[in-house]
Design a protein around this motif. Structure first.
Motif, PDB file in Angstrom:
ATOM      1  N   GLU A 198       0.855  -1.187   0.000  1.00 34.66           N
ATOM      2  CA  GLU A 198       0.000   0.000   0.000  1.00 34.66           C
ATOM      3  C   GLU A 198       0.893   1.240   0.000  1.00 34.66           C
ATOM      4  O   GLU A 198       1.736   1.416   0.880  1.00 34.66           O
ATOM      5  N   VAL A 199       0.707   2.085  -1.009  1.00 34.66           N
ATOM      6  CA  VAL A 199       1.464   3.334  -1.113  1.00 34.66           C
ATOM      7  C   VAL A 199       0.477   4.496  -1.018  1.00 34.66           C
ATOM      8  O   VAL A 199      -0.432   4.614  -1.841  1.00 34.66           O
ATOM      9  N   THR A 200       0.658   5.344  -0.019  1.00 35.42           N
ATOM     10  CA  THR A 200      -0.186   6.515   0.160  1.00 35.42           C
ATOM     11  C   THR A 200       0.648   7.774  -0.086  1.00 35.42           C
ATOM     12  O   THR A 200       1.821   7.702  -0.419  1.00 35.42           O
ATOM     13  N   ASP A 201       0.032   8.929   0.121  1.00 33.10           N
ATOM     14  CA  ASP A 201       0.762  10.179  -0.073  1.00 33.10           C
ATOM     15  C   ASP A 201       1.978  10.273   0.849  1.00 33.10           C
ATOM     16  O   ASP A 201       3.006  10.834   0.466  1.00 33.10           O
ATOM     17  N   GLY A 202       1.848   9.739   2.069  1.00 28.56           N
ATOM     18  CA  GLY A 202       2.896   9.965   3.059  1.00 28.56           C
ATOM     19  C   GLY A 202       3.661   8.761   3.528  1.00 28.56           C
ATOM     20  O   GLY A 202       4.570   8.885   4.351  1.00 28.56           O
ATOM     21  N   ALA A 203       3.358   7.561   3.013  1.00 26.62           N
ATOM     22  CA  ALA A 203       4.031   6.369   3.538  1.00 26.62           C
ATOM     23  C   ALA A 203       3.833   5.199   2.591  1.00 26.62           C
ATOM     24  O   ALA A 203       2.950   5.203   1.733  1.00 26.62           O
TER      25      ALA A 203
END
Length: 421
Positions: A275-280
């Motif tokens: 899982e790749v989000t804006d912050g991690a």
């Protein structure tokens, strides 16, 4: 969920130090990597007459757009390829005589395409020993600029050094590239140059790819260094190895500069939950590791990470187009193959590929590191499931992550040295 705080990127820190030194004004770098390589780069700047003030969590660099603040200097580049390749280009923009040397390991690594290009731009540059290698001396009188052709098939750092020099030239620079490896690192360079005020464009035609850099100079700023994606790969691989493991690295998300974050896409193809989000970025084990064939030309620094994980897959892992890994701190392709064979894992190799078949690594075995930090950190992943692995030079991790053994050692209980939200 275990959260791991990864030190700052070596690649970004080195580029930021160059750009800060070349900029008009004082730049503050937030969360720079503190390691042998980056400290060597900062000391090299100081030897060239740049003012660098280091304090915990922030380095302050007083820029000198006209070049080094001394007319003569001796710079020792240690083992650092970025130091050994970027600083001569920076010095060329000034005026004076600047001598560069490096460790025996770095002396073996090629420099020729860069020094040939600098000579084509009119720089008086001389090698003190073997042509195309350190030591070298730069008799600088500024760089007018112009057009040249470069083969960056061995290392993208040749192109990066020239691109960063471009805004400091009198007339700008046009570099046509005939071959290029590790292209995402060039994208890091371009993004960072623009953030310091440079104007760079790219043109693709039948001759190849041409980068055009205007003679704008640079402007100082405050710049935050993102976590090192190559270093994060060892923790992501450990999470994928499982069972039941999950790791999150904050500061590396969808907006990350570093192409090596694409290593998690390889883990996803092998069966990990990513899982790749804006912050991690988070990687979770699903209990499955599938074999695959993957081209790692653009993320070759993570090739050893995958090689060290590969024996635990359910089918062969074939890594292709990684010839440039043979001219890193060591021949990484052969180093990985030899160490895996010593662990009893079936391996075959070719000029630019390695194939690892499933196996059960067996210790005790002392890993031959060849003084290469990435060999140590990669086989620390193998050691999670292989009791008895030791390293002949564990301390070489100081190059990029001096505290690696303490932090990664927490994976014995997966979290003893991490933080849990």
């Amino acid at each position: 969920m275990t959260v791991i705080d990864i030190p700052g990127s070596k690649s970004v820190t080195a580029r930021a130090l160059f750009l800060a030194a070349a900029a008009e004004g004082t730049t503050t770098l937030l969360r720079p990597l503190v390691s042998d390589d980056t400290e060597g780069f900062a000391e090299g700047l100081a030897a060239l007459g740049y003012a660098v003030r280091r304090e915990p969590g922030a380095w302050h660099v007083e820029g000198r757009p006209a070049g080094p603040g001394t007319a003569e200097a001796d710079v020792y580049c240690r083992d650092g390829a970025t130091t050994a390749r970027f600083l001569p280009a920076l010095a060329a923009a000034g005026r004076g005589t600047f001598r560069f040397d490096a460790s025996a390991q770095m002396r073996r690594r090629p420099l020729g395409p860069l020094t040939t290009a600098l000579r084509e731009l009119g720089v008086d540059l001389r090698h003190g020993g073997k042509e195309g290698h350190h030591p070298l001396s730069v008799h600088a009188d500024g760089v007018r600029g112009g057009a040249l052709t470069l083969d960056a098939g061995q290392s993208s750092q040749y192109l990066t050094a020239l691109l960063m020099l471009g805004p400091l030239t009198a007339e700008g620079l046009a570099v046509t590239v005939t071959d290029l490896v590790s292209e995402p690192y060039v994208e890091i360079t371009l993004a960072m140059m623009r953030s310091f005020g440079a104007e760079v464009t790219r043109e693709d035609d039948e001759r190849g790819r041409t980068y055009r850099v205007a003679p704008t100079g640079y402007r100082a700023r405050t710049y935050a260094i993102e976590p090192d994606a190559s270093t994060a790969s060892y923790f992501f691989a450990a999470a994928a190895l499982g069972p039941g493991r999950s790791v999150t690295v904050p500061g590396l998300g969808t907006g990350a500069l570093q192409g090596d974050l694409a290593f998690v896409d390889v883990l996803r193809r092998m069966g990990a939950d990513v899982e790749v989000t804006d912050g991690a970025t988070t990687v979770r084990s699903t209990g499955t590791l599938r074999g695959l064939t993957v081209n790692m030309r653009d993320i070759s620094d993570t090739m050893p990470t995958l090689a060290a994980l590969a024996p635990f897959a359910d089918g062969p892992v074939r890594i292709e187009d990684v010839a440039n890994t043979r001219v890193k701190e060591c021949d990484r392709l052969d180093a990985c193959a030899d160490n895996l064979r010593r662990l009893g894992v079936p391996v075959t190799t070719g000029p630019d590929w390695i194939e690892i078949r499933p196996g059960t690594p067996a210790g005790p075995v002392e890993i031959a590191t060849h003084g290469d930090h990435r060999i140590v950190m990669s086989f620390a992943v193998t050691a999670l499931r292989t009791p008895g692995i030791t390293f002949d030079d564990p301390g070489c991790v100081k190059k990029t992550f001096p505290d690696f053994h303490r932090v990664f050692g927490g994976f014995g209980t997966f979290g003893a040295f991490a933080r849990t939200p």
